[in-house]
Design a protein around this motif. Structure first.
Motif, PDB file in Angstrom:
ATOM      1  N   ARG A  60      48.560  41.204  32.311  1.00  0.00           N
ATOM      2  CA  ARG A  60      47.819  41.652  33.500  1.00  0.00           C
ATOM      3  C   ARG A  60      46.343  41.385  33.257  1.00  0.00           C
ATOM      4  O   ARG A  60      45.895  41.282  32.112  1.00  0.00           O
ATOM      5  N   PHE A  61      45.612  41.269  34.346  1.00  0.00           N
ATOM      6  CA  PHE A  61      44.174  41.112  34.240  1.00  0.00           C
ATOM      7  C   PHE A  61      43.506  42.477  34.143  1.00  0.00           C
ATOM      8  O   PHE A  61      43.820  43.393  34.900  1.00  0.00           O
ATOM      9  N   VAL A  93      48.943  34.665  25.425  1.00  0.00           N
ATOM     10  CA  VAL A  93      47.715  35.329  25.851  1.00  0.00           C
ATOM     11  C   VAL A  93      46.734  35.253  24.687  1.00  0.00           C
ATOM     12  O   VAL A  93      47.021  35.773  23.604  1.00  0.00           O
ATOM     13  N   ARG A 115      43.961  38.419  42.392  1.00  0.00           N
ATOM     14  CA  ARG A 115      44.230  38.751  40.996  1.00  0.00           C
ATOM     15  C   ARG A 115      45.108  39.989  40.832  1.00  0.00           C
ATOM     16  O   ARG A 115      46.034  39.998  40.018  1.00  0.00           O
ATOM     17  N   LEU A 155      45.759  28.705  26.417  1.00  0.00           N
ATOM     18  CA  LEU A 155      47.187  28.838  26.671  1.00  0.00           C
ATOM     19  C   LEU A 155      48.044  27.921  25.808  1.00  0.00           C
ATOM     20  O   LEU A 155      49.089  28.325  25.300  1.00  0.00           O
ATOM     21  N   ALA A 210      53.685  35.217  30.802  1.00  0.00           N
ATOM     22  CA  ALA A 210      52.765  34.444  29.970  1.00  0.00           C
ATOM     23  C   ALA A 210      53.480  33.798  28.793  1.00  0.00           C
ATOM     24  O   ALA A 210      54.225  34.458  28.069  1.00  0.00           O
ATOM     25  N   LEU A 226      50.711  32.878  33.644  1.00  0.00           N
ATOM     26  CA  LEU A 226      49.297  32.867  33.288  1.00  0.00           C
ATOM     27  C   LEU A 226      48.917  31.447  32.889  1.00  0.00           C
ATOM     28  O   LEU A 226      49.572  30.817  32.067  1.00  0.00           O
ATOM     29  N   ASP A 227      47.843  30.949  33.463  1.00  0.00           N
ATOM     30  CA  ASP A 227      47.397  29.596  33.165  1.00  0.00           C
ATOM     31  C   ASP A 227      46.230  29.665  32.171  1.00  0.00           C
ATOM     32  O   ASP A 227      46.035  30.668  31.491  1.00  0.00           O
ATOM     33  N   PRO A 246      42.884  38.628  30.539  1.00  0.00           N
ATOM     34  CA  PRO A 246      44.258  39.115  30.496  1.00  0.00           C
ATOM     35  C   PRO A 246      44.570  39.889  29.216  1.00  0.00           C
ATOM     36  O   PRO A 246      43.957  39.647  28.171  1.00  0.00           O
ATOM     37  N   TYR A 280      41.305  31.668  35.218  1.00  0.00           N
ATOM     38  CA  TYR A 280      41.345  33.120  35.402  1.00  0.00           C
ATOM     39  C   TYR A 280      40.622  33.537  36.686  1.00  0.00           C
ATOM     40  O   TYR A 280      41.044  34.466  37.379  1.00  0.00           O
ATOM     41  N   LEU A 295      52.124  38.671  36.372  1.00  0.00           N
ATOM     42  CA  LEU A 295      51.944  37.567  35.445  1.00  0.00           C
ATOM     43  C   LEU A 295      52.995  37.564  34.337  1.00  0.00           C
ATOM     44  O   LEU A 295      53.197  38.576  33.660  1.00  0.00           O
TER      45      LEU A 295
END
Length: 401
Positions: free
Chosen positions: A375-376, A289, A279, A314, A286, A266-267, A382, A272, A284
Motif C-alpha cells: 500500500r502507499f 517493494v 492512489r 522493482l 507486488a 506495483l510498478d 509503498p 508511484y 496493490l
C-alpha cells in the motif's frame, strides 16, 4: 564442441547495440583474453524503448549480484565471467538477432530479457543452439516449461494473479461470484495476464472478461468505457510502459475506480506518482517493494547500490537473482560451458535471494519466490502489508512441449 543450428543473420551486425560496462568480470566486446579461462554471458535486455527502465534496473541488479556471488572478483573457480550487454529495444526481431550473434560469438549463457515478446522468441533459439537461457523481468507464463534450456530470474504472471486472488480472498467481499475484467495492452504481456486471470479466478467462481488496448494507444477513454460497460465487480489492471499515467487518470475520470475493486501490480519508483488521486483507490500486489526485505542478499544489494549512487527498484532483484543463477551454472559447467551440466545444476536449485527463500522447480523451471501485498503510505512510498510465501503463490506446473 557445441554445434550451431541457426545461421547468423546478415543484418545482425547492424542491429547489435552493445555497451561497455566497468564492473568486475564485465566487458562490452567479444570474449577472449588469451588462455584465461572464461565463460561469456550475453545480457540482452531493453535499455531503450518503452521498457528501458526495466532493463536498466535489471542490469544494475545483475552487477550487484555478480559482485556479491563472486566476492567482488567476477570469477568462479578461476573462471572469468565475461559479460556482454546488448539493447534489444523491446523488439523481438532485434532480440533474436542479437541472441544469434552472441551465440555465434561463443556465448554459453543468454540472460536479461525484459519484454515478454522477446522472451518467447529467444527461448526456442536457446533450445535449437543448446545454450542456457535465463529470462529476466519478462513475465509471460509461456516461458516456464517451454524447453529444457530456459529458466527465469523474475516472477511470472501466474504468480501476480495468485497474489491478487489471495489479497481479494482476505477482503470483506471475498471472491464469491461476481465479474472480473482484465484491462491490459494487446501484447504478449497483456494476453498472458488474461490467460492467467481466467485460469485462476474462473476456478474460484468469477466470470472473467477482458479489454485489450492497442499498445500504441494514447487515448484510453474508449478502453475505460468498455470496462465500465462490462459492469465489473473486480478490475485487474496489467499495464507496462510510459502510458501508465494516462491510463490511471482516465480510469479515475471515467469512474472505474469508484465502481469496482481495482487490483494492479506495483510498478517502478518512477510510476508511484502516476496514480495521482487514484492512489488510495487501488489494491496493490507486488513482485518486490524496495527496502522491504532484510536478507543477506538484500543487504548486499542495498550496499552496492548505495556505493554506486543508485536506488533499488522493482526489477533490481531480477538482475541480482540472474547473477546468482549464472554463477551457479558456471560453477557446474566449467570453462567449457557444458550446458547439460549447467541445466542439471539449476534444476531444483534452492537459495536465499533478495526477496527471501527461492527455488527453481525442477520439472518446469518456474522460479518459486515470495510475493507481496503493498500500500502507499502518506509520503507516497509503498510498504508491505502482507508477504505471501513461495508455496502459497506457486504457479501451476507447466507441461511444456
Amino acid at each position: 564442441m557445441r554445434t550451431l543450428r541457426v545461421p547468423l543473420a546478415a543484418a545482425v551486425a547492424a542491429a547489435a547495440l552493445a555497451t561497455a560496462c566497468s564492473a568486475p568480470g564485465e566487458s562490452g566486446g567479444d570474449s577472449g583474453g588469451g588462455d584465461e579461462a572464461s565463460v561469456t554471458v550475453a545480457l540482452i535486455t531493453s535499455t531503450s524503448g518503452p521498457l528501458a527502465s526495466y532493463g536498466e534496473q535489471y542490469l544494475q541488479g545483475f552487477e550487484a549480484g555478480l559482485d556479491h556471488a563472486t566476492d567482488g572478483t567476477g570469477e568462479v573457480d578461476g573462471i572469468t565471467i565475461d559479460v556482454v550487454r546488448s539493447d534489444d529495444a523491446g523488439d523481438p526481431a532485434n532480440g533474436v538477432a542479437l541472441a544469434r550473434q552472441r551465440i555465434d560469438e561463443g556465448a554459453s549463457i543468454i540472460a536479461g530479457t525484459a519484454s515478454s515478446g522477446v522472451a518467447v522468441q529467444v527461448a526456442p533459439l536457446a533450445e535449437q543452439n543448446e545454450v542456457l537461457y535465463i529470462s529476466g523481468p519478462a513475465a509471460t507464463d509461456s516461458v516456464t516449461g517451454v524447453n529444457d534450456y530456459t529458466f527465469r530470474s523474475g516472477r511470472q504472471t501466474y504468480q501476480d494473479v495468485v497474489t491478487a486472488s489471495e489479497v481479494l480472498a482476505a477482503t470483506e467481499e471475498g471472491l464469491d461470484g461476481g465479474k472480473a475484467v482484465v484491462l491490459a495492452q494487446d501484447n504478449a504481456f497483456g494476453q498472458a495476464n488474461v490467460a492467467a486471470v481466467e485460469s485462476v479466478l474462473s476456478a474460484q467462481g468469477l466470470d472473467v472478461a477482458s479489454v485489450l488496448a492497442p499498445p500504441s494507444a494514447t487515448d484510453l477513454t474508449p478502453s475505460a468505457a468498455q470496462v465500465l460497460s462490462e459492469d465489473p465487480d473486480l478490475v485487474f489492471v496489467a499495464w507496462a510502459g510510459d502510458t501508465a499515467q494516462t491510463m490511471w487518470t482516465t480510469l479515475d475520470q471515467q469512474g472505474v475506480l469508484d465502481t469496482a475493486t481495482v487490483v494492479t501490480g506495483l510498478d517502478t519508483r518512477a510510476t508511484y506518482s502516476v496514480f495521482g488521486a487514484a492512489r488510495d483507490k487501488v489494491t496493490l500486489l507486488a513482485h518486490y517493494v524496495p527496502g522491504a526485505t532484510d536478507t543477506p542478499e538484500a543487504r548486499a544489494m542495498d550496499a552496492y547500490f548505495a556505493d554506486q549512487g543508485w536506488e533499488t527498484d522493482l526489477f533490481s532483484p531480477d538482475g541480482f537473482t540472474a547473477a546468482q543463477l549464472v554463477v551457479e551454472a558456471v560453477r557446474a559447467g566449467g570453462a567449457e560451458g557444458d550446458t547439460a551440466a549447467m541445466v542439471a545444476a539449476l534444476e531444483g536449485f534452492s537459495f536465499s535471494g533478495v526477496k527471501g527463500d527461492q527455488s527453481v522447480r525442477a520439472s518446469d523451471h518456474a522460479l518459486l519466490q515470495p510475493m507481496f501485498q503493498a500500500r502507499f503510505e502518506d509520503d507516497g512510498q509503498p510498504s508491505v502489508v502482507t508477504t505471501f510465501d513461495a508455496a502459497t503463490v506457486a504457479p501451476v506446473e507447466a507441461t511444456g512441449d
